[in-house]
Design an enzyme around this catalytic site. Structure first.
Site, PDB file in Angstrom:
ATOM      1  N   LYS A 129       0.859  -1.207   0.039  1.00 26.11           N
ATOM      2  CA  LYS A 129      -0.067  -0.129   0.100  1.00 26.11           C
ATOM      3  C   LYS A 129       0.930   1.207  -0.054  1.00 26.11           C
ATOM      4  O   LYS A 129       2.206   1.194   0.447  1.00 26.11           O
ATOM      5  CB  LYS A 129      -0.842   0.048   1.503  1.00 26.11           C
ATOM      6  CG  LYS A 129      -2.382   0.874   1.230  1.00 26.11           C
ATOM      7  CD  LYS A 129      -3.187   0.184   0.400  1.00 26.11           C
ATOM      8  CE  LYS A 129      -4.398   0.812  -0.019  1.00 26.11           C
ATOM      9  NZ  LYS A 129      -5.445   0.045  -0.656  1.00 26.11           N
ATOM     10  N   ASP A 169      -6.857   4.212  -4.577  1.00 23.55           N
ATOM     11  CA  ASP A 169      -7.671   3.814  -3.396  1.00 23.55           C
ATOM     12  C   ASP A 169      -8.402   5.354  -3.056  1.00 23.55           C
ATOM     13  O   ASP A 169      -8.428   6.172  -4.011  1.00 23.55           O
ATOM     14  CB  ASP A 169      -6.569   3.443  -2.357  1.00 23.55           C
ATOM     15  CG  ASP A 169      -7.415   3.221  -1.011  1.00 23.55           C
ATOM     16  OD1 ASP A 169      -7.702   2.042  -0.941  1.00 23.55           O
ATOM     17  OD2 ASP A 169      -7.575   3.883   0.101  1.00 23.55           O
TER      18      ASP A 169
HETATM   19  P1  NDP Z   1     -12.841   7.596  -2.998  1.00 21.82           P
HETATM   20  O1  NDP Z   1     -11.964   8.553  -2.787  1.00 21.82           O
HETATM   21  O2  NDP Z   1     -13.229   7.534  -4.513  1.00 21.82           O
HETATM   22  O3  NDP Z   1     -14.203   7.944  -2.180  1.00 21.82           O
HETATM   23  C1  NDP Z   1     -14.168   8.038  -0.605  1.00 21.82           C
HETATM   24  C2  NDP Z   1     -15.592   8.068  -0.236  1.00 21.82           C
HETATM   25  O4  NDP Z   1     -15.462   8.151   1.154  1.00 21.82           O
HETATM   26  C3  NDP Z   1     -15.912   9.821  -0.384  1.00 21.82           C
HETATM   27  O5  NDP Z   1     -17.203   9.793  -0.230  1.00 21.82           O
HETATM   28  C4  NDP Z   1     -15.341  10.573   1.043  1.00 21.82           C
HETATM   29  O6  NDP Z   1     -15.846  11.697   1.348  1.00 21.82           O
HETATM   30  C5  NDP Z   1     -15.530   9.253   1.643  1.00 21.82           C
HETATM   31  N1  NDP Z   1     -14.681   9.738   2.996  1.00 21.82           N
HETATM   32  C6  NDP Z   1     -13.403   9.325   2.748  1.00 21.82           C
HETATM   33  N2  NDP Z   1     -12.718   9.616   4.077  1.00 21.82           N
HETATM   34  C7  NDP Z   1     -13.467   9.718   4.946  1.00 21.82           C
HETATM   35  C8  NDP Z   1     -13.622  10.143   6.231  1.00 21.82           C
HETATM   36  N3  NDP Z   1     -12.393  10.293   7.033  1.00 21.82           N
HETATM   37  N4  NDP Z   1     -14.772  10.415   6.758  1.00 21.82           N
HETATM   38  C9  NDP Z   1     -15.759  10.212   6.271  1.00 21.82           C
HETATM   39  N5  NDP Z   1     -15.828   9.997   4.888  1.00 21.82           N
HETATM   40  C10 NDP Z   1     -14.794   9.808   4.224  1.00 21.82           C
HETATM   41  O7  NDP Z   1     -12.481   6.281  -2.505  1.00 21.82           O
HETATM   42  P2  NDP Z   1     -12.595   4.894  -2.731  1.00 21.82           P
HETATM   43  O8  NDP Z   1     -14.215   4.706  -2.891  1.00 21.82           O
HETATM   44  O9  NDP Z   1     -12.044   4.073  -3.821  1.00 21.82           O
HETATM   45  O10 NDP Z   1     -12.405   4.059  -1.548  1.00 21.82           O
HETATM   46  C11 NDP Z   1     -13.519   3.917  -0.366  1.00 21.82           C
HETATM   47  C12 NDP Z   1     -12.997   2.654   0.372  1.00 21.82           C
HETATM   48  O11 NDP Z   1     -12.745   1.543  -0.191  1.00 21.82           O
HETATM   49  C13 NDP Z   1     -11.760   2.840   1.280  1.00 21.82           C
HETATM   50  O12 NDP Z   1     -11.575   2.445   2.557  1.00 21.82           O
HETATM   51  C14 NDP Z   1     -10.633   2.157   0.282  1.00 21.82           C
HETATM   52  O13 NDP Z   1      -9.567   1.687   1.104  1.00 21.82           O
HETATM   53  C15 NDP Z   1     -11.721   0.956  -0.128  1.00 21.82           C
HETATM   54  N6  NDP Z   1     -11.377   0.142  -1.289  1.00 21.82           N
HETATM   55  C16 NDP Z   1     -11.314   0.808  -2.509  1.00 21.82           C
HETATM   56  C17 NDP Z   1     -10.992   0.183  -3.608  1.00 21.82           C
HETATM   57  C18 NDP Z   1     -10.907   0.627  -4.932  1.00 21.82           C
HETATM   58  O14 NDP Z   1     -10.592  -0.043  -5.840  1.00 21.82           O
HETATM   59  N7  NDP Z   1     -10.880   2.118  -4.866  1.00 21.82           N
HETATM   60  C19 NDP Z   1     -10.591  -1.510  -3.351  1.00 21.82           C
HETATM   61  C20 NDP Z   1     -11.051  -1.871  -2.236  1.00 21.82           C
HETATM   62  C21 NDP Z   1     -11.095  -1.162  -1.150  1.00 21.82           C
HETATM   63  P3  NDP Z   1     -15.412  12.942   1.121  1.00 21.82           P
HETATM   64  O15 NDP Z   1     -15.260  13.520  -0.337  1.00 21.82           O
HETATM   65  O16 NDP Z   1     -16.104  13.969   1.814  1.00 21.82           O
HETATM   66  O17 NDP Z   1     -13.764  12.915   1.624  1.00 21.82           O
HETATM   67  O1  2IT Z   2      -7.824  -1.753  -1.051  1.00 22.96           O
HETATM   68  C1  2IT Z   2      -7.792  -2.269  -1.827  1.00 22.96           C
HETATM   69  O2  2IT Z   2      -7.765  -3.384  -2.296  1.00 22.96           O
HETATM   70  C2  2IT Z   2      -7.485  -1.340  -3.484  1.00 22.96           C
HETATM   71  N1  2IT Z   2      -7.535   0.014  -3.115  1.00 22.96           N
HETATM   72  C3  2IT Z   2      -7.156  -1.818  -4.585  1.00 22.96           C
HETATM   73  C4  2IT Z   2      -6.063  -2.104  -4.851  1.00 22.96           C
HETATM   74  C5  2IT Z   2      -5.496  -2.583  -6.198  1.00 22.96           C
HETATM   75  O3  2IT Z   2      -4.283  -2.831  -6.372  1.00 22.96           O
HETATM   76  O4  2IT Z   2      -6.175  -2.734  -6.947  1.00 22.96           O
END
Ligand code: NDP
Ligand code: 2IT
Length: 449
Positions: A129, A169
């Site tokens: 990460k 992420d």
């Molecule tokens: P984005 O940046 O696209 O979206 C994040 C969302 O979560 C936004 O709506 C944001 O709101 C909100 N958010 C972030 N931090 C906070 C906080 N501290 N408190 C409240 N709301 C918060 O990220 P992703 O959708 O990619 O990721 C979301 C989650 O999914 C994370 O935990 C990530 O690790 C996990 N994840 C992502 C993957 C991917 O492929 N992208 C894969 C697997 C897991 P705001 O705009 O107000 O910050």
């Molecule tokens: O938390 C996760 O699994 C991710 N943000 C995706 C990582 C990746 O390499 O696609």
């Protein structure tokens, strides 16, 4: 339950001493060690070969400064990180997070979790990460580009398509991956699959954008079907977040006949009893990068509530946290249980505090832990790597079918592992054990030093 074996107690005490104050990392390590009690009891060789000691210590950790010039001409400096946690089963793999809260503890908890998650996908990927305490919010495209270029100027020396393959992420989506990829290519003179989540014109895979959210629903559907003989169709679903994971979780849930009534960001949440309007949500979040409060101004009948935590007080059958770590605490879990929630599956990494997980499990709520339920994103990254190696692109249907099969397998492998080790129905333990066994086997096979 707690950790009782002398070996695991000792491993945890060492982490506590060496990584004191890294609360998210300690939380993630504790949960895994606790799950592994019966495995370690059955396999005394793990202690002799120091398997757990090696798993909790990153193989490599780099921290670097990221200087960049803002639009006013002033130099800003952020802190960048990459943790290469474990490479037993393949090249390091895992996302990059750009958010002001990024620190050593957050990066290490995510890298640690990624090792087990990647193992669960069945694909050959180790755990990693990275990220920075940079806040993309409110920055111009030019500022984001210069930041990404500076970040990659340093990161490029640590990564490679057979070494370490980053992806997105929080705060890192298609725009950021583009700038990072462009800089890698410029510095290294190499067009290669060194990042995943690339644009379709540059070696990206169909379905990667949708994969985490879609995968979460494939997992949740299988969990409901296998453990409760229920379908997702007709269920009321509460989703938190409004980023990449949330949007495509809402899309797939809706396609499968569920009604999603919420979305949120760090400012607050909306309730739309008619079902979230995806066209409005995508325009607002993907195109305009606006706030969720705007949604209520555009969609008749939708309400906006200040504060993100209140989303868990909305009555639902299924809850899908898709924002960030520890977003469901004991109190929010109790509110969900009180309102009759049937299943919770984590889209965000470590969405639920230990108190929250305990509340769900003691109340008989089906609970899918992130390592298993959100593995669809990295699994499809793995499929992107395969396509890059083949220099071919698969169709949407092909990738989606493989993703669906991977999520179904992850559910069943986690379920079976829990059952085999005397914790039937506990998918937290099952995912940890199933993910761990493959990594441990590879480590033993490759020798100790
Ligand atoms: P984005 O940046 O696209 O979206 C994040 C969302 O979560 C936004 O709506 C944001 O709101 C909100 N958010 C972030 N931090 C906070 C906080 N501290 N408190 C409240 N709301 C918060 O990220 P992703 O959708 O990619 O990721 C979301 C989650 O999914 C994370 O935990 C990530 O690790 C996990 N994840 C992502 C993957 C991917 O492929 N992208 C894969 C697997 C897991 P705001 O705009 O107000 O910050
Ligand atoms: O938390 C996760 O699994 C991710 N943000 C995706 C990582 C990746 O390499 O696609």
């Amino acid at each position: 339950m707690g950790i009782t074996s002398a070996y695991l107690k000792n491993v945890y005490a060492t982490v506590e001493r060496r990584d004191a104050g890294e609360s998210e990392f300690l939380q993630a390590v504790y949960e895994v060690l606790e799950s592994l009690e019966p495995v370690v009891a059955k396999h005394p060789e793990y202690e002799r070969y120091g398997i757990l000691e090696r798993l909790v210590e990153p193989e490599r950790f780099v921290q670097f400064s990221v200087p960049w010039v803002d639009d006013s001409g002033k130099v800003q400096v952020n802190r960048g990180y990459r943790v290469q946690f474990n490479s037993a089963i393949g090249p390091y793999k895992g996302g990059l997070r750009f958010h002001p809260s990024v620190c050593i503890s957050v990066i290490k908890f995510l890298g640690f979790e990624q090792t087990f998650k990647n193992s669960l996908t069945g694909l050959p990927m180790g755990g990693a990460k990275g990220g920075a305490d940079f806040n993309p919010k409110g920055k111009s495209d030019g500022e984001v580009m210069r930041f990404c270029q500076s970040f990659m100027t340093e990161l490029q020396r640590h990564i490679g398509s057979w070494t370490d393959v980053p992806a997105g992420d929080i705060g890192v989506g298609a725009r950021e991956i583009g700038f990072l990829y462009g800089q890698y290519k410029r510095v290294r003179n190499e067009a290669t699959g060194v990042l995943t989540g690339k644009h379709l014109t540059s070696g990206g895979s169909l379905v990667r954008k949708e994969a985490t959210g879609y995968g979460l629903l494939y997992f949740t559907s299988e969990m409901l079907k296998s453990m409760k003989n229920e379908g997702i169709k007709g269920k009321t679903v509460v989703v938190s977040g409004s980023g990449n994971v949330a949007i495509y979780a809402i899309e797939k849930a809706t396609q499968l006949g569920a009604k999603v009534i919420t979305a949120s960001d760090s400012g607050g949440y909306i309730v739309d009893k008619n079902g979230v309007n995806l066209e409005v949500l995508k325009q607002l979040k993907e195109v305009e990068r606006g706030r969720i409060s705007e949604y209520a101004k555009r969609v008749p009948g939708a309400e906006y509530h200040e504060g993100w935590k209140g989303v868990w007080t909305e009555k639902c059958d299924v809850a899908l946290p898709c924002a960030t770590q520890n977003e469901i605490d004991g109190e929010s879990a109790a509110a969900l249980v009180g309102n009759g929630v049937m299943a919770v599956a984590e889209g965000s990494n470590m969405s639920t505090t230990p108190e929250g997980v305990e509340k769900f499990q003691k109340s008989g709520v089906l609970f899918g832990p992130a390592k298993a339920s959100n593995a669809g994103g990295v699994a499809t990254s793995g499929l992107e790597m395969t396509q890059n190696s083949q220099r071919l692109s698969w169709t949407f249907e092909e990738v989606d079918a493989k993703l669906g099969q991977i999520m179904v397998n992850i559910f069943h492998n986690s379920y079976k592992a829990a059952e085999e080790y005397g914790m039937k129905g506990n998918l937290v333990a099952g995912a940890n054990i199933a993910g761990f066994l493959k990594v441990a086997m590879a480590m033993l096979w490759q020798g100790t030093v």
